[in-house]
Design a protein around this motif. Structure first.
Motif, PDB file in Angstrom:
ATOM      1  N   LYS A 157       0.361  -1.310   0.257  1.00  0.00           N
ATOM      2  CA  LYS A 157      -0.245  -0.023   0.288  1.00  0.00           C
ATOM      3  C   LYS A 157       0.789   1.558  -0.119  1.00  0.00           C
ATOM      4  O   LYS A 157       2.618   1.164   0.189  1.00  0.00           O
ATOM      5  N   ARG A 158       0.221   2.484  -0.557  1.00  0.00           N
ATOM      6  CA  ARG A 158       1.238   3.542   0.141  1.00  0.00           C
ATOM      7  C   ARG A 158       1.455   3.686   1.551  1.00  0.00           C
ATOM      8  O   ARG A 158       2.573   5.148   1.466  1.00  0.00           O
ATOM      9  N   ASP A 159       1.673   3.527   2.254  1.00  0.00           N
ATOM     10  CA  ASP A 159       1.912   3.630   3.802  1.00  0.00           C
ATOM     11  C   ASP A 159       2.973   2.838   3.830  1.00  0.00           C
ATOM     12  O   ASP A 159       3.809   2.913   4.856  1.00  0.00           O
ATOM     13  N   SER A 208      -7.110 -10.906  -8.629  1.00  0.00           N
ATOM     14  CA  SER A 208      -7.204  -9.015  -9.221  1.00  0.00           C
ATOM     15  C   SER A 208      -6.763  -8.627  -7.625  1.00  0.00           C
ATOM     16  O   SER A 208      -5.260  -9.548  -7.244  1.00  0.00           O
ATOM     17  N   LEU A 209      -6.488  -7.333  -7.383  1.00  0.00           N
ATOM     18  CA  LEU A 209      -5.142  -6.784  -6.626  1.00  0.00           C
ATOM     19  C   LEU A 209      -6.706  -5.973  -6.189  1.00  0.00           C
ATOM     20  O   LEU A 209      -7.317  -4.634  -6.741  1.00  0.00           O
ATOM     21  N   PRO A 210      -6.755  -5.766  -4.497  1.00  0.00           N
ATOM     22  CA  PRO A 210      -6.955  -4.426  -3.264  1.00  0.00           C
ATOM     23  C   PRO A 210      -6.797  -3.859  -4.170  1.00  0.00           C
ATOM     24  O   PRO A 210      -5.859  -3.012  -4.302  1.00  0.00           O
ATOM     25  N   GLY A 214      -0.418  -1.600  -4.908  1.00  0.00           N
ATOM     26  CA  GLY A 214       0.380  -0.428  -6.259  1.00  0.00           C
ATOM     27  C   GLY A 214       1.332   0.314  -6.173  1.00  0.00           C
ATOM     28  O   GLY A 214       1.963   0.290  -6.967  1.00  0.00           O
ATOM     29  N   TYR A 215       2.034   0.641  -4.537  1.00  0.00           N
ATOM     30  CA  TYR A 215       2.716   1.193  -4.124  1.00  0.00           C
ATOM     31  C   TYR A 215       4.360   0.582  -4.481  1.00  0.00           C
ATOM     32  O   TYR A 215       5.404   0.996  -3.546  1.00  0.00           O
ATOM     33  N   ASP A 216       4.118  -0.958  -4.653  1.00  0.00           N
ATOM     34  CA  ASP A 216       5.461  -0.862  -4.242  1.00  0.00           C
ATOM     35  C   ASP A 216       6.784  -0.290  -5.206  1.00  0.00           C
ATOM     36  O   ASP A 216       6.106   0.359  -6.472  1.00  0.00           O
ATOM     37  N   SER A 235      -5.654   5.897  -4.025  1.00  0.00           N
ATOM     38  CA  SER A 235      -5.445   4.579  -5.598  1.00  0.00           C
ATOM     39  C   SER A 235      -6.915   4.496  -5.607  1.00  0.00           C
ATOM     40  O   SER A 235      -6.577   3.640  -6.343  1.00  0.00           O
ATOM     41  N   GLN A 236      -8.068   4.786  -5.774  1.00  0.00           N
ATOM     42  CA  GLN A 236      -9.167   4.917  -6.165  1.00  0.00           C
ATOM     43  C   GLN A 236      -8.943   5.898  -7.553  1.00  0.00           C
ATOM     44  O   GLN A 236      -9.916   5.637  -8.472  1.00  0.00           O
TER      45      GLN A 236
END
Length: 278
Positions: A157-159, A208-210, A214-216, A235-236
């Protein structure tokens, strides 16, 4: 004259009626016991059952599998979806998984037999299709060997956090945009359809992906390179969602093509996830 002919036919049919009944009876018995050598036959509809290893030991016992297959046949089912991939492990002896340093999980039956091979054999003898089920898709528990051995394969996640809570508990998510992840999944799938007489492949809604993920580092660099912008903080964000969704779709198209090259008649099925989650 016509009346005479009609009466004659009636007497003939009456005398043949018991014979016709016997013929019908034995025809039903023969049809019921007939089991095609190849289960890949056209089906107007699928009447399927998931066969899991969660809280059930049916798959480990030849006798229980035989009873289950016979009961499903009597109940007019025609398809079985046995689990072959969950918790970061495969349910069959996999050279791909072993080369990746992932020890087999529950791949042997109670007498040491190959669970998937036994199920396919018994089901095909009863005329049922067997479509192995990749239940977990891109999910894997953080305690799995997959997560511990290949941390770079997982997204975040972004965090910076890497887990989410699912029906299976706390899980991490393989990065569906990473070429090594795509190759690993592809190798497992092709191994399954090649090593076994499976009638297809079924993917759960976890291919799929929550949307929070995608912030890796890898994905951020790829998105920035392709769009000339860093991923948005939201993220949306529509463009960010579409970019990730298109990447997963492209991978599934390639995977479908790879399966069909190995087994053209294989059924390739993907269960979708709901729009505000994935």
């Amino acid at each position: 004259m016509s009346s005479f002919i009609v009466q004659g036919w009636r007497r003939l049919l009456k005398s043949l009626f018991p014979i016709l009944i016997l013929i019908s009876f034995f025809t039903v018995l023969l049809v019921d016991s007939f089991t095609p050598a190849i289960a890949q036959i056209p089906r107007q509809e699928i009447r399927g059952v998931w066969m899991t290893n969660n809280d059930f030991d049916t798959l480990k016992s030849r006798d229980k599998v035989q009873d289950a297959v016979s009961q499903l046949r009597r109940l007019n089912f025609n398809t079985i979806y046995p689990v072959v991939w969950n918790s970061g492990y495969v349910m069959y002896p996999s050279a791909i998984a072993q080369r990746a340093g992932i020890q087999p999980f529950v791949y042997k039956g109670s007498d040491g037999h190959d669970i998937l091979a036994d199920l396919i054999n018994q089901a095909h003898r009863k005329g049922l299709l067997v479509i192995p089920w990749f239940e977990f898709g891109f999910m894997a528990p953080p305690t799995s060997e997959l997560a511990m051995n290949y941390p770079d394969w997982f997204t975040q996640k972004r965090d910076g956090s890497q887990t989410s809570i699912s029906a299976a508990g706390e899980v991490m998510w393989l990065n569906p945009f990473h070429p090594q992840v795509q190759q690993f999944i592809t190798n497992l799938v092709l191994e399954t359809v090649t090593q076994y007489d499976a009638d297809g492949i079924q993917f759960d809604d976890h291919m799929s992906l929550p949307h929070e993920f995608g912030y890796d580092q890898y994905t951020v660099a790829l998105y920035t390179k392709e769009t000339k912008n860093p991923p948005p903080t939201n993220s949306q964000d529509a463009a960010w969602v579409k970019w990730r969704a298109d990447k997963i779709t492209a991978f599934m198209v390639q995977l479908n093509q790879a399966v069909k090259q190995r087994k053209p008649q294989a059924i390739f099925s993907v269960s979708p996830n709901y729009y505000d989650f994935a």
